[in-house]
Write a protein that holds these residues in place. Structure first.
Motif, PDB file in Angstrom:
ATOM      1  N   ASN A 159       0.826  -1.214   0.000  1.00 18.98           N
ATOM      2  CA  ASN A 159       0.000   0.000   0.000  1.00 18.98           C
ATOM      3  C   ASN A 159       0.860   1.264   0.000  1.00 18.98           C
ATOM      4  N   LYS A 160       1.953   1.231   0.752  1.00 15.97           N
ATOM      5  CA  LYS A 160       2.834   2.401   0.797  1.00 15.97           C
ATOM      6  C   LYS A 160       3.576   2.583  -0.527  1.00 15.97           C
ATOM      7  N   LEU A 161       3.971   1.484  -1.149  1.00 17.31           N
ATOM      8  CA  LEU A 161       4.717   1.582  -2.402  1.00 17.31           C
ATOM      9  C   LEU A 161       3.842   2.115  -3.540  1.00 17.31           C
ATOM     10  N   LYS A 162       2.539   1.879  -3.448  1.00 18.48           N
ATOM     11  CA  LYS A 162       1.632   2.416  -4.465  1.00 18.48           C
ATOM     12  C   LYS A 162       1.618   3.944  -4.463  1.00 18.48           C
ATOM     13  N   LEU A 163       1.993   4.531  -3.323  1.00 17.70           N
ATOM     14  CA  LEU A 163       2.000   5.991  -3.189  1.00 17.70           C
ATOM     15  C   LEU A 163       3.400   6.582  -3.284  1.00 17.70           C
ATOM     16  N   ASN A 164       4.394   5.723  -3.472  1.00 17.72           N
ATOM     17  CA  ASN A 164       5.782   6.156  -3.521  1.00 17.72           C
ATOM     18  C   ASN A 164       6.151   6.452  -4.975  1.00 17.72           C
ATOM     19  N   LYS A 165       6.198   7.721  -5.337  1.00 21.24           N
ATOM     20  CA  LYS A 165       6.431   8.118  -6.731  1.00 21.24           C
ATOM     21  C   LYS A 165       7.798   7.649  -7.233  1.00 21.24           C
ATOM     22  N   GLU A 166       8.795   7.713  -6.357  1.00 20.82           N
ATOM     23  CA  GLU A 166      10.130   7.277  -6.763  1.00 20.82           C
ATOM     24  C   GLU A 166      10.141   5.788  -7.095  1.00 20.82           C
ATOM     25  N   TYR A 167       9.439   5.002  -6.281  1.00 24.64           N
ATOM     26  CA  TYR A 167       9.383   3.565  -6.527  1.00 24.64           C
ATOM     27  C   TYR A 167       8.592   3.252  -7.801  1.00 24.64           C
ATOM     28  N   LEU A 168       7.522   3.980  -8.038  1.00 24.99           N
ATOM     29  CA  LEU A 168       6.740   3.767  -9.256  1.00 24.99           C
ATOM     30  C   LEU A 168       7.555   4.085 -10.504  1.00 24.99           C
ATOM     31  N   GLU A 169       8.392   5.119 -10.411  1.00 29.37           N
ATOM     32  CA  GLU A 169       9.276   5.437 -11.538  1.00 29.37           C
ATOM     33  C   GLU A 169      10.311   4.327 -11.740  1.00 29.37           C
ATOM     34  N   PHE A 170      10.794   3.800 -10.635  1.00 32.56           N
ATOM     35  CA  PHE A 170      11.750   2.686 -10.698  1.00 32.56           C
ATOM     36  C   PHE A 170      11.128   1.484 -11.403  1.00 32.56           C
ATOM     37  N   ARG A 171       9.900   1.113 -11.036  1.00 34.35           N
ATOM     38  CA  ARG A 171       9.234  -0.019 -11.670  1.00 34.35           C
ATOM     39  C   ARG A 171       9.042   0.212 -13.173  1.00 34.35           C
ATOM     40  N   LYS A 172       8.703   1.449 -13.513  1.00 36.51           N
ATOM     41  CA  LYS A 172       8.492   1.780 -14.926  1.00 36.51           C
ATOM     42  C   LYS A 172       9.790   1.632 -15.713  1.00 36.51           C
ATOM     43  N   GLU A 173      10.879   2.125 -15.130  1.00 39.25           N
ATOM     44  CA  GLU A 173      12.180   2.032 -15.793  1.00 39.25           C
ATOM     45  C   GLU A 173      12.661   0.583 -15.836  1.00 39.25           C
ATOM     46  N   ARG A 174      12.435  -0.122 -14.735  1.00 39.75           N
ATOM     47  CA  ARG A 174      12.863  -1.522 -14.657  1.00 39.75           C
ATOM     48  C   ARG A 174      12.148  -2.394 -15.689  1.00 39.75           C
ATOM     49  N   SER A 175      10.876  -2.123 -15.930  1.00 39.23           N
ATOM     50  CA  SER A 175      10.095  -2.938 -16.861  1.00 39.23           C
ATOM     51  C   SER A 175      10.698  -2.952 -18.263  1.00 39.23           C
ATOM     52  N   LYS A 176      11.413  -1.880 -18.612  1.00 31.13           N
ATOM     53  CA  LYS A 176      12.034  -1.814 -19.934  1.00 31.13           C
ATOM     54  C   LYS A 176      13.229  -2.769 -20.053  1.00 31.13           C
ATOM     55  N   MET A 177      13.738  -3.218 -18.901  1.00 28.52           N
ATOM     56  CA  MET A 177      14.941  -4.045 -18.888  1.00 28.52           C
ATOM     57  C   MET A 177      14.651  -5.530 -18.756  1.00 28.52           C
ATOM     58  N   LEU A 178      13.397  -5.897 -18.496  1.00 24.44           N
ATOM     59  CA  LEU A 178      13.080  -7.280 -18.152  1.00 24.44           C
ATOM     60  C   LEU A 178      12.471  -8.051 -19.315  1.00 24.44           C
ATOM     61  N   LEU A 179      12.809  -9.336 -19.351  1.00 22.75           N
ATOM     62  CA  LEU A 179      12.154 -10.264 -20.261  1.00 22.75           C
ATOM     63  C   LEU A 179      10.971 -10.943 -19.580  1.00 22.75           C
ATOM     64  N   SER A 180      11.127 -11.269 -18.308  1.00 25.43           N
ATOM     65  CA  SER A 180      10.059 -11.888 -17.523  1.00 25.43           C
ATOM     66  C   SER A 180      10.395 -11.765 -16.047  1.00 25.43           C
ATOM     67  N   ARG A 181       9.391 -11.980 -15.220  1.00 29.74           N
ATOM     68  CA  ARG A 181       9.617 -11.980 -13.778  1.00 29.74           C
ATOM     69  C   ARG A 181       8.544 -12.829 -13.110  1.00 29.74           C
ATOM     70  N   ARG A 182       8.890 -13.393 -11.970  1.00 30.26           N
ATOM     71  CA  ARG A 182       7.927 -14.160 -11.169  1.00 30.26           C
ATOM     72  C   ARG A 182       8.358 -14.100  -9.717  1.00 30.26           C
ATOM     73  N   ASN A 183       7.433 -14.384  -8.833  1.00 29.30           N
ATOM     74  CA  ASN A 183       7.764 -14.377  -7.416  1.00 29.30           C
ATOM     75  C   ASN A 183       6.969 -15.437  -6.672  1.00 29.30           C
ATOM     76  N   GLN A 184       7.383 -15.693  -5.453  1.00 34.89           N
ATOM     77  CA  GLN A 184       6.721 -16.645  -4.570  1.00 34.89           C
ATOM     78  C   GLN A 184       6.773 -16.093  -3.154  1.00 34.89           C
ATOM     79  N   LEU A 185       5.756 -16.387  -2.362  1.00 38.33           N
ATOM     80  CA  LEU A 185       5.771 -16.079  -0.935  1.00 38.33           C
ATOM     81  C   LEU A 185       6.145 -17.345  -0.184  1.00 38.33           C
TER      82      LEU A 185
END
Length: 278
Positions: A134-160
């Motif tokens: 919830n906090k990261l959704k409001l973090n503009k710097e982090y949202l910019e990071f995700r946007k920039e990072r998406s240009k570098m990725l072929l795929s991603r996955r995660n697990q809890l």
């Protein structure tokens, strides 16, 4: 011509069959010193449980939840991806307003190439994870990071993940080290049996401080186990693993856990410069 049997021979054959099938004979095989080979011929019976395996196998003294991320990066972008990830991860790791921390970040050396692996800890379980999201959704710097990072990725996955109660708590360690992430995909329904065997087996692999952490999935691909090990180099890895086979009991642990596995994978990784596990 059909063989002829005497009456006494037939009686002896009948008595031998009775002896072999008797409960006393079968019990002697399963309880004696040669029991291992006989028991391995039959499926292991696991008693019915009235609690989730996550409650039975995970640490009770903590409420930690872990997230593991696998990012497959465009080869030409790996260096830029690492630099960007280090910068943003370090800020989140040090910010006390976020109940999360980086346990380790690596690039795969042997295994899937141009891959980054990140392990996060959320102190407080699912509520802590939700708070961070919830906090990261409001973090503009982090949202910019995700946007920039998406240009570098072929795929991603995660697990809890949850951590096994009998494994070490992953704590920062100095380097240089290489890390091995061994991933086991188990037969559904065998997690309790796996945990029972590894609760004994782990003692054979702790003398050289190579055991970093053991986890099992809660969300994502299920019935998956991750074991994380640290070694000085590939030669020390080989020597450490070979030494385990000289310890009485390790062979039995391997013998009984191998039939529980559907598939397995080994990654050799080296830490990124911000990783607490160096």
């Amino acid at each position: 011509m059909a063989p002829s049997w005497s009456l006494s021979a037939l009686k002896n054959q009948r008595q031998l069959c009775k002896n072999v099938c008797s409960p006393l004979f079968l019990r002697s095989l399963t309880e004696g010193s040669d029991a291992g080979w006989f028991r391995s011929m039959f499926p292991h019976k696991v008693e019915a449980r009235k609690d989730a395996h996550s409650n039975l196998l995970s640490k009770k003294e903590t409420s930690n939840l872990y997230k593991i991320q696998f990012h497959n990066v465009k080869p030409e972008c790996l260096e830029a991806y690492n630099s960007l990830s280090v910068e943003v991860q370090t800020k989140l790791h040090c910010d006390k307003d976020y109940p999360c921390e980086v346990v380790g970040s690596w690039n795969t050396w042997y295994g899937e190439q141009d891959q980054a692996v990140h392990l996060w800890r959320y102190s407080g379980g699912y509520p802590a994870l939700t708070e961070c999201l919830n906090k990261l959704k409001l973090n503009k710097e982090y949202l910019e990071f995700r946007k920039e990072r998406s240009k570098m990725l072929l795929s991603r996955r995660n697990q809890l993940l949850l951590e096994f109660s009998f494994w070490n708590e992953p704590t920062p360690r100095p380097g240089p080290n290489i890390y091995e992430l061994r991933t086991y995909r188990l037969q559904p329904g065998t997690m309790i049996e796996w945990g029972n065997h590894w609760a004994r087996a782990i003692k054979y692999r702790q003398e050289n401080n190579e055991a970093v952490g053991g986890f099992f999935t809660q969300i994502g691909e299920l019935y998956v186990v991750h074991h994380l090990w640290a070694y000085t180099d590939l030669q020390s890895r080989q020597e450490t693993r070979n030494a385990a086979w000289l310890k009485e009991g390790w062979d039995a642990s391997v013998h009984y856990t191998v039939p529980l596995i559907q598939s397995m994978e080994s990654r050799i990784m080296y830490p990124m410069k911000n990783s607490p596990l160096q």
